[in-house]
Write an enzyme that holds these catalytic residues in place. Sequence first.
Site, PDB file in Angstrom:
ATOM      1  N   ILE A 182       0.896  -1.324   0.081  1.00 55.08           N
ATOM      2  CA  ILE A 182       0.301  -0.097   0.145  1.00 55.08           C
ATOM      3  C   ILE A 182       0.743   1.237  -0.080  1.00 55.08           C
ATOM      4  O   ILE A 182       0.489   2.183  -0.858  1.00 55.08           O
ATOM      5  CB  ILE A 182      -0.953  -0.465   0.990  1.00 55.08           C
ATOM      6  CG1 ILE A 182      -1.700  -1.022   0.815  1.00 55.08           C
ATOM      7  CG2 ILE A 182      -1.652   1.511   1.581  1.00 55.08           C
ATOM      8  CD1 ILE A 182      -2.521  -1.526   1.783  1.00 55.08           C
ATOM      9  N   ASP A 225      10.954   3.938   5.367  1.00 56.57           N
ATOM     10  CA  ASP A 225      10.474   2.187   5.092  1.00 56.57           C
ATOM     11  C   ASP A 225      11.417   2.039   6.574  1.00 56.57           C
ATOM     12  O   ASP A 225      12.389   2.543   6.553  1.00 56.57           O
ATOM     13  CB  ASP A 225       9.623   1.613   4.704  1.00 56.57           C
ATOM     14  CG  ASP A 225       8.870   0.457   4.729  1.00 56.57           C
ATOM     15  OD1 ASP A 225       9.293   0.175   5.573  1.00 56.57           O
ATOM     16  OD2 ASP A 225       8.294  -0.393   4.525  1.00 56.57           O
ATOM     17  N   ASN A 263       1.332   4.969   7.625  1.00 56.68           N
ATOM     18  CA  ASN A 263       0.648   3.235   7.249  1.00 56.68           C
ATOM     19  C   ASN A 263       1.174   2.813   7.503  1.00 56.68           C
ATOM     20  O   ASN A 263       1.115   1.379   7.196  1.00 56.68           O
ATOM     21  CB  ASN A 263       1.158   3.661   5.501  1.00 56.68           C
ATOM     22  CG  ASN A 263       0.937   2.478   4.730  1.00 56.68           C
ATOM     23  OD1 ASN A 263      -0.270   1.982   4.928  1.00 56.68           O
ATOM     24  ND2 ASN A 263       1.797   1.818   4.125  1.00 56.68           N
ATOM     25  N   SER A 315      -7.878  -1.231   9.426  1.00 55.43           N
ATOM     26  CA  SER A 315      -8.446  -2.206   8.762  1.00 55.43           C
ATOM     27  C   SER A 315      -9.441  -2.666   9.479  1.00 55.43           C
ATOM     28  O   SER A 315     -10.069  -2.149  10.696  1.00 55.43           O
ATOM     29  CB  SER A 315      -7.314  -3.115   9.724  1.00 55.43           C
ATOM     30  OG  SER A 315      -7.196  -4.334   9.562  1.00 55.43           O
ATOM     31  N   TYR A 358      -2.777  -7.193  16.385  1.00 57.11           N
ATOM     32  CA  TYR A 358      -3.789  -6.746  15.797  1.00 57.11           C
ATOM     33  C   TYR A 358      -4.740  -5.798  15.392  1.00 57.11           C
ATOM     34  O   TYR A 358      -4.901  -4.937  15.618  1.00 57.11           O
ATOM     35  CB  TYR A 358      -3.198  -7.947  14.487  1.00 57.11           C
ATOM     36  CG  TYR A 358      -3.141  -6.409  13.551  1.00 57.11           C
ATOM     37  CD1 TYR A 358      -2.372  -6.539  12.685  1.00 57.11           C
ATOM     38  CD2 TYR A 358      -4.455  -6.719  13.036  1.00 57.11           C
ATOM     39  CE1 TYR A 358      -2.677  -5.412  11.321  1.00 57.11           C
ATOM     40  CE2 TYR A 358      -4.890  -6.478  11.001  1.00 57.11           C
ATOM     41  CZ  TYR A 358      -3.763  -6.000  10.900  1.00 57.11           C
ATOM     42  OH  TYR A 358      -4.059  -4.949   9.140  1.00 57.11           O
ATOM     43  N   LYS A 363      -5.372  -1.783  15.962  1.00 60.02           N
ATOM     44  CA  LYS A 363      -6.124  -1.082  14.360  1.00 60.02           C
ATOM     45  C   LYS A 363      -7.388  -0.535  15.252  1.00 60.02           C
ATOM     46  O   LYS A 363      -7.823   0.719  14.668  1.00 60.02           O
ATOM     47  CB  LYS A 363      -6.689  -2.195  13.741  1.00 60.02           C
ATOM     48  CG  LYS A 363      -5.011  -2.935  12.708  1.00 60.02           C
ATOM     49  CD  LYS A 363      -4.231  -1.577  12.014  1.00 60.02           C
ATOM     50  CE  LYS A 363      -3.686  -2.206  11.716  1.00 60.02           C
ATOM     51  NZ  LYS A 363      -1.925  -0.800  10.936  1.00 60.02           N
TER      52      LYS A 363
END
Length: 250
Positions: free
Chosen positions: A18, A37, A73, A126, A139, A143
Site C-alpha cells: 500500500i 520504511d 501507513n 483495518s 493486531y 487497529k
Amino acid sequence: MSRLDGKIAIVTGAGSGIGRATVDLFRGHGATVVGADLKGADVECDAGSEEAVKALIDEVVEQHGRLDVMFANAGVSGGFDGIFDQDENTWAEILRVNLIGPAMAIKHAAPAMKKSGGGSIIATASVAGLRSGAGGPAYTASKAGVINLVKIAAQQMSGANVRVNAICPGLIETGMTQFIYDHARAKGNEGEIGKLNPLRRGGEPEEIAAAALFLASDEASYVNGHALVVDGGLSSSHPYTRQVYGRTAS
C-alpha cells in the site's frame, strides 16, 4: 487532473504494498513525496519510534518548507495466533508500530501543518479494528485503537485546519498478507481468496492508495475524524465462523 499539485507528503511503510502504491500515485498527482520504511524506500525510518518519526518530519519540513500530507501507513501483523499464544513482547511490538507510531506521526506532523495553514493526516487502520475475525488479537486491538485515535485527534486539532482520518482496508495483497496468498496458490485455492466479501475478490494496493489520495486531496476538505472502509463490502455483514474456547467452529 493533478489533485496534489505543490503538496509535500510523507508516506511510511513505503517499501512495498500500500505504501509504495501510494507514493507512486501521489507523485503522479503532482506531490513531492518522501517515502519512509525500514528498507526499500527513500529514507530509512522506524515508524514506531518517536525519535525517528520526529526526525523524519523535521527533515522534510527543513528541506521543503512545509508538510501538507502525512500518511502513517506502516504496520505489522503479528500473525493469527490466539489470545493465549501471544506474549507480552508480541503485544508490545505490534502496539508500538501500529498504534503508537501513528500517534507520534500525528503529534509531530500536526504542528508543522498548522504553521503552514493546515493539512491532512491519514492512518492505516483495518477492518480487523471494526470487529473480530480478521486478524490476531494484538493486531485487532491496535487497529481498533487507530480508529479511535483519529477521532480524538480530529477533535484536538480543532481550529488548526488539520484533518485526521483513517483507512480500513480489507484483505489486500501486500508483504504483510503474502503468506495467505502464497498458501492459497500452493493449494490451488487462489480463486477462493476474498470470497467472503460481496465483490468476491481480494483488493489491490492501488485501491487503498486511491482512498488515501482522496483523503489527502482538497476533495476531502470536509472529511474529518472518519474511518473510511475499503474492503469490498466484507464488514457489511458478520463472519461465517464463530470462536469457541480453544478452537474455531463453523
